[in-house]
Design an enzyme around this catalytic site. Structure first.
Site, short mmCIF file in Angstrom:
data_model
loop_
_atom_site.label_atom_id
_atom_site.label_comp_id
_atom_site.label_asym_id
_atom_site.label_seq_id
_atom_site.Cartn_x
_atom_site.Cartn_y
_atom_site.Cartn_z
CE LYS A 166 4.14 4.71 12.20
NZ LYS A 166 2.80 3.68 12.02
CB CYS B 36 -10.37 -39.08 8.04
SG CYS B 36 -11.05 -38.27 6.37
CE LYS C 298 4.66 2.78 8.20
NZ LYS C 298 3.58 2.70 7.36
CE1 TYR D 125 -3.74 2.48 1.08
CE2 TYR D 125 -1.84 3.58 2.46
CZ TYR D 125 -3.12 3.78 1.83
OH TYR D 125 -3.75 4.81 1.83
CG ASP D 126 3.32 2.29 3.78
OD1 ASP D 126 1.91 2.75 3.62
OD2 ASP D 126 3.76 1.54 4.25
CG LEU E 279 4.37 10.19 12.50
CD1 LEU E 279 5.26 9.13 13.37
CD2 LEU E 279 4.79 11.45 13.06
CB CYS F 53 -11.87 -33.68 4.48
SG CYS F 53 -12.40 -35.14 5.03
CD GLU G 183 8.18 7.20 20.62
OE1 GLU G 183 8.61 7.81 21.48
OE2 GLU G 183 6.93 7.56 20.46
CE LYS H 44 6.66 10.50 18.33
NZ LYS H 44 6.18 9.81 19.35
ZN ZN Z 1 -10.83 -35.96 6.65
#
Ligand code: ZN
Length: 666
Positions: free
Chosen positions: A121, A412, A317, A44-45, A91, A427, A119, A293
């Site tokens: 994020k 199974c 990021k 997205y960025d 930011l 299944c 710090e 900051k």
């Molecule tokens: Zn199964």
């Protein structure tokens, strides 16, 4: 010639910008308003970045509605709006060390002695919380940065958010990030899968979705957490630096970032960013970056903001970490809903601070599309998401082997099917151990066999202790088994076995529904019970027979046929019948309406065969006699009725037509 080229480029850029705007707005909606993203935050960025650089080249193409011109989502109308006194800015993001160095260079030109705090994020949902005289009075989401949603009640449920501060400060507005720990996220996802709900994609969405619940009790159950990282506004206290305000927040009782050190050299800042990056995956919560900051609050005032971002802070990021490894094999797991999920097993690699050796491959199509073969060199990625995924093949190896999904269930050995339009392979066996618990919960549920007291957690324990391996085993339970397991009183255990016993007489539609046949809900089960009078009759019906029922589709009909074609399912029905669980639709519904009544049949009925009419009379508790007497209650007469009809007339016995007879049976 040159002009034409520029013109083309302009038009091209215009088209590209329009496309990007559409794309980004779509993903914005999925991310912010629906809490259900389709692409990773990083992807997205990158889209946003592309749009930004195009707009930088062609500033005349920037429009007011461009996603680059606003912050995040819009306030939904679920909650009361809250105008933010202090705007909740987002930011500016950096994706490289060079950008961080650049950020410092610009600031240092004017303020040579500048200091920063770095710090982590936390990846969550940004909120504002207000306190008056030390008491929490209001909380809100960021919304578009200027107007958010009032979520006070939901925020009150977060245990790490103090309702009362350690000091009765006049007024304080703080900003923090609401998040869900990885442990709680995984618990929530497995619960959602168990309930066949769409699971949250990542912790951020889980936190956002949980916080924006109308019912604060739902929020409470999600065990959210909050990290407070900024003082938005304070009255009655003088704070000079960011570090000082974080220390103060901590003293007031808030949870603050786990580390927030001060640096005056940008190289140290970068080292700290790298150190935090290595901690990713080792913390109990998700982080998507680090924030740099300016420490001095006075300096922040001087530096100011752009229309969108504060100029005194920068987010770094982390890119999703990707590594190459060798695909050793593909394992298939059967989920609780019966879906077969392929998992890649590869040479262990270190990704985002943890060692990984397996990753999801989604489904069969994914493997085919990417051309993934066993032995190939593959790229594995771990982004903000918890579960690593295979990105694709980096190099085919000679002798690498094509993979095909199994045709039988690895758990199974029952037949697996892939339904049209579905990517998942399932299944078909409902007693598949992998699906057993979910199936049992359904079997005893209120609309099915309605066994009170036999809840999911008790069933889980019974399964764990091998006391139940199929719905049939429920009927073999003894109260000692239950009381021993649950440490419950003998009386409560007896209540459960009584409820089990009582459930043996449930209506046919409940049993059909309880079997958990795919595509057969309660409504469809009722339609079947109205058409077929017993499980046996239903089992011998063809898809064509069923498709004739009004409101019954072909897919539903085929699902029923598929269900009864499986041996394990036939065995279950047989076992249940042996226990006396064999409801007759009409008998159960209109029990014994002809009890003590004697019928005589004569003549040819318009549609009913004589044997069927006789069977119906008997199933409703009546008797069928060959001759008419004073004791005869009804003579069911059709065409060409002979002497029996005359005798009935003479004796004054009730004479009924097929129509009247059927009406009585209704
Ligand atoms: Zn199964």
């Amino acid at each position: 010639m040159k002009e034409v080229q520029i013109l083309m480029k302009f038009n091209e850029a215009k088209q590209l910008i329009e496309d990007l705007k559409l794309k980004i707005n779509y993903h914005n909606k999925r991310y912010y308003d629906l809490d259900s993203p389709e692409i990773s935050d990083y992807e997205y960025d990158m889209l946003l970045r592309q749009l930004e650089s195009l707009e930088a080249m062609f500033p005349e193409l920037i429009s007011q509605d461009s996603p680059t011109q606003k912050v995040g989502g819009s306030a939904a109308d679920k909650f009361k709006p809250v105008a933010h006194d202090i705007p909740m800015e987002s930011l500016h993001d950096s994706f490289s060390k060079e950008e961080i160095i650049d950020f410092d260079r610009k600031l240092r030109a004017n303020f040579p002695n500048i200091e920063y705090v770095v710090e982590p994020k936390v990846d969550g949902l940004s909120v504002s919380v207000e306190y008056r005289n030390g008491v929490l009075v209001r909380g809100s989401t960021r919304g578009d940065g200027l107007v958010g949603e009032d979520i006070t009640e939901n925020l009150r449920t977060i245990k790490s958010l103090p309702l009362k501060l350690n000091e009765d400060i006049e007024f304080l507005e703080v900003r923090g990030e609401v998040y869900i720990s990885i442990g709680n996220f995984l618990k929530l996802v497995s619960q959602q899968e168990e309930n066949e709900q769409k699971p949250f994609k990542n912790p951020r969405n889980a936190a956002a979705g949980s916080l924006r619940q109308k019912d604060a009790n739902v929020t409470r159950q999600r065990n959210l957490d909050i990290c407070i990282f900024n003082v938005q506004k304070v009255l009655g206290k003088n704070l000079k630096s960011h570090k000082e305000s974080l220390d103060y927040l901590k003293a007031l009782g808030f949870k603050v970032p786990p580390f927030y050190n001060k640096y005056n050299d940008i190289n140290q800042v970068i080292e700290e960013i790298e150190r935090i990056g290595e901690l990713r995956g080792k913390l109990s919560y998700d982080i998507d970056g680090a924030v740099v900051k300016v420490d001095s609050l006075e300096l922040r005032e001087k530096i100011g903001s752009t229309a969108k971002f504060p100029k005194w802070a920068e987010a770094y990021k982390y890119p999703p970490e990707e590594k190459e490894t060798t695909l050793l094999e593909i394992n298939v797991n059967v989920g609780r809903t019966g879906v077969l999920t392929p998992t890649a097993i590869f040479e262990p690699i270190s990704l985002a601070g943890t060692t990984v050796s397996r990753a999801v491959l989604h489904n069969e199509d994914f493997i085919k599309e990417k051309g993934i073969k066993i032995g190939d060199k593959i790229i594995v990625r771990k982004a903000g998401e918890i579960i690593p995924e295979v990105v694709g093949v980096s190099e085919h190896s000679t002798g690498s082997k094509e993979y095909t999904m199994p045709t039988i269930c690895p758990s199974c050995a029952a037949k697996v099917i892939r339904e049209e339009g579905e990517a998942a392979i399932r299944c078909t066996n409902l007693q598949c151990p992998a699906q057993l618990l979910r199936h049992l919960i359904h079997f005893v549920s209120r609309d099915a066999m309605d066994i009170e007291g036999l809840g999911p957690s008790l069933l889980e324990k019974l399964v764990e202790n091998n006391l139940i391996t199929s719905p049939f085993d429920i009927y073999k339970l003894k109260s000692e088994n239950i009381s021993k397991l649950e440490r419950m009183g003998e009386k409560s255990a007896k209540n459960i076995t009584d409820a089990i016993e009582k459930s043996k007489n449930r209506e046919l539609y409940r049993l059909i529904f309880a079997l958990g046949i795919r595509n057969i809900g309660k409504g469809a089960a009722k339609l079947l019970a109205a058409e077929f009078s017993s499980i046996d009759e239903l089992m011998s019906a063809t898809a064509k027979d069923m498709a004739k029922i009004d409101g019954f589709g072909e897919i539903m009909a085929q699902s029923v046929v598929d269900y009864f074609s499986i041996d394990q399912n036939k065995v279950l029905i047989e076992q249940l019948k042996n226990l006396g669980i064999n409801p007759m639709a009409k008998e159960i519904i209109k029990k014994n309406i002809f009890e003590g009544k004697t019928f005589v049949l004569t003549g040819t009925l318009p549609t009913l065969k004589r044997e069927s009419a006789a069977a119906m009379i008997e199933s409703f508790g009546g008797k069928v006699s060959g001759s008419v007497s004073k004791k005869t209650d009804f003579v069911l007469a059709g065409e060409d009725a002979g002497s029996k009809l005359t005798k009935a007339q003479n004796l004054g016995v009730n004479i009924i037509s097929q129509e009247q007879f059927l009406a009585m049976c209704e």
